[in-house]
Design a protein around this motif. Structure first.
Motif, PDB file in Angstrom:
ATOM      1  N   LEU A 171       0.832  -1.198   0.000  1.00 17.85           N
ATOM      2  CA  LEU A 171       0.000   0.000   0.000  1.00 17.85           C
ATOM      3  C   LEU A 171       0.872   1.256   0.000  1.00 17.85           C
ATOM      4  N   ARG A 172       0.442   2.261  -0.751  1.00 16.52           N
ATOM      5  CA  ARG A 172       1.152   3.528  -0.733  1.00 16.52           C
ATOM      6  C   ARG A 172       1.122   4.107   0.689  1.00 16.52           C
ATOM      7  N   HIS A 173       2.176   4.795   1.057  1.00 18.10           N
ATOM      8  CA  HIS A 173       2.255   5.279   2.431  1.00 18.10           C
ATOM      9  C   HIS A 173       2.679   6.739   2.474  1.00 18.10           C
ATOM     10  N   CYS A 174       2.418   7.355   3.613  1.00 16.61           N
ATOM     11  CA  CYS A 174       2.845   8.725   3.900  1.00 16.61           C
ATOM     12  C   CYS A 174       3.558   8.732   5.248  1.00 16.61           C
ATOM     13  N   LEU A 175       4.541   9.597   5.363  1.00 14.02           N
ATOM     14  CA  LEU A 175       5.244   9.738   6.629  1.00 14.02           C
ATOM     15  C   LEU A 175       4.514  10.756   7.491  1.00 14.02           C
ATOM     16  N   VAL A 176       4.228  10.373   8.713  1.00 13.43           N
ATOM     17  CA  VAL A 176       3.513  11.243   9.647  1.00 13.43           C
ATOM     18  C   VAL A 176       4.473  11.661  10.754  1.00 13.43           C
ATOM     19  N   LYS A 177       4.782  12.968  10.796  1.00  6.83           N
ATOM     20  CA  LYS A 177       5.702  13.490  11.799  1.00  6.83           C
ATOM     21  C   LYS A 177       5.066  14.564  12.670  1.00  6.83           C
ATOM     22  N   SER A 178       3.787  14.892  12.378  1.00  5.67           N
ATOM     23  CA  SER A 178       3.110  15.925  13.161  1.00  5.67           C
ATOM     24  C   SER A 178       1.608  15.686  13.116  1.00  5.67           C
ATOM     25  N   ILE A 179       0.877  16.381  13.958  1.00  9.01           N
ATOM     26  CA  ILE A 179      -0.585  16.297  13.966  1.00  9.01           C
ATOM     27  C   ILE A 179      -1.150  16.769  12.631  1.00  9.01           C
ATOM     28  N   GLN A 180      -0.526  17.776  12.043  1.00 12.79           N
ATOM     29  CA  GLN A 180      -0.989  18.277  10.751  1.00 12.79           C
ATOM     30  C   GLN A 180      -0.863  17.212   9.666  1.00 12.79           C
ATOM     31  N   ASP A 181       0.233  16.455   9.701  1.00 11.90           N
ATOM     32  CA  ASP A 181       0.404  15.357   8.740  1.00 11.90           C
ATOM     33  C   ASP A 181      -0.710  14.330   8.895  1.00 11.90           C
ATOM     34  N   LEU A 182      -1.052  14.007  10.141  1.00 10.23           N
ATOM     35  CA  LEU A 182      -2.096  13.024  10.403  1.00 10.23           C
ATOM     36  C   LEU A 182      -3.451  13.519   9.907  1.00 10.23           C
TER      37      LEU A 182
END
Length: 367
Positions: free
Chosen positions: A98-109
């Protein structure tokens, strides 16, 4: 505990199960997914495969002349003309997860959850017109960059094994077809092919095959070196003990006992959506009962009953072969109930459903 220079973050993936099909929601558009089980027995969710010639990935693989490569790329059926119907294509098929995204902050989430929810299937149910018609799964895994890159390297290297084996099989097939005669069923033997030019022609054919073998050997060494290097890289990774831990959020579509008339109140597609949702929820309930110990049949449990349960098996009841670093798991269910008296029966059913899950969670927590 921390390691020098290590930065932890979350790797987020999102998918939905609609009409017993899985779709990747992490991106500008949905992508259909396939489910397969790897050699270790772990379920892998893959997006459409990427294909390329082995020679494009491994420069050392040059068993044919440039003219032959161009002809075979344009007319792949020539390979079968040369080697017969048993010839294998040397394509590198890379099925990524599955394609993924890196989450490093609440805004990313927030960005991840909002974009995924916007692509989820919404339709009409018996209660309202903006009902979720699919099950959504959002997974966030604790990760660091070194481990993430090492995993990708291993998957890239493993994709080279099958085409390399095909190249070796093709060479062996060519050796047999050029040097050996027909199979003698009475004696169970194969004689060396008789050439019109005698021993001199046989020597030429043998020498040509030896040249092709020497051309193939560097590719074998290069692929084996890539595979060994990738696995050594993964084993050498030292990371925080939290890496590999994951939070999996599942939003189940609500059960909908649709008694609306097709054509007047609803469509056949909407009726089918309700049926698919109910079937998958029933399959999940049977898994809860199995975990709670009410299933006396034994075995691995009824997790193959639907795509939903197959996806959740590693979270609910991880097996010994699970690749998860942290196999200890805790599950929580939040049920949606209403005080409205006209759906009192459904509310009771939802509470019973939640109780089955709670019973299973207590027992699995004691194991």
């Amino acid at each position: 505990e921390k390691y020098p220079g290590e930065e932890l973050f979350l790797v987020a993936t999102a998918c939905e199960i609609y009409a017993e099909e899985v779709y990747d929601l992490m991106g500008e558009e949905k992508l259909p997914c396939t489910l397969r089980v790897d050699a270790d027995g772990n379920l892998c969710v893959g997006t459409p495969a990427e294909r390329s010639e082995l020679s494009d990935v491994v420069p050392e693989f040059k068993p044919q002349s440039s003219l032959e490569q161009e002809l075979w790329a344009t007319f792949p059926w020539l390979l079968h003309v040369r080697l017969g119907s048993s010839a294998h294509a040397t394509l590198v098929t890379r099925t990524r997860g599955l394609r993924h995204c890196l989450v490093k902050s609440i805004q990313d989430l927030d960005t991840v959850s909002t974009s995924a929810l916007q692509m989820r299937v919404v339709g009409s149910s018996t209660e309202h017109s903006k009902s979720s018609r699919s099950h959504a799964v959002l997974k966030m895994e604790v990760m660091n960059m070194e481990t993430l890159q090492a995993r990708e390297a291993v998957e890239d290297a493993r994709a080279l094994i099958a085409p390399l084996q095909s190249a070796i099989d093709n060479h062996n097939q060519e050796v047999c077809s050029k040097l050996l005669g027909d199979w003698d069923q009475e004696t169970s033997t194969m004689a060396i092919k008789q050439f019109e030019g005698g021993q001199e022609e046989l020597d030429k054919a043998f020498a040509a095959l030896m040249i092709k073998k020497k051309q193939l050997e560097p590719a074998i060494s290069a692929v084996l070196e890539k595979i060994e290097g990738a696995y050594n890289q993964l084993e050498a990774v030292r990371h925080h003990k939290a890496v590999g831990g994951a939070l999996v959020l599942v939003d189940l579509a609500g059960a909908d006992y649709d008694k609306r008339d097709v054509g007047t109140q609803t469509t056949a597609q909407e009726k089918k959506e309700s049926t698919d949702i109910n079937k998958s929820l029933l399959a999940l309930k049977e898994c809860f009962r199995y975990i709670a110990g009410n299933n006396k049949a034994g075995g691995k449990g009824p997790f193959r009953g639907s795509k939903l349960t197959r996806l959740l098996e590693d979270s609910l009841l991880p097996q010994a072969h699970s690749r998860r670093k942290n196999k200890a798991c805790e599950s929580v269910m939040v049920v949606n109930v209403s005080p409205a008296d006209h759906i009192a029966k459904r509310t009771i059913n939802v509470l019973r459903y939640g109780q089955i899950f709670a019973d299973g969670s207590k027992i699995s927590g004691k194991k």
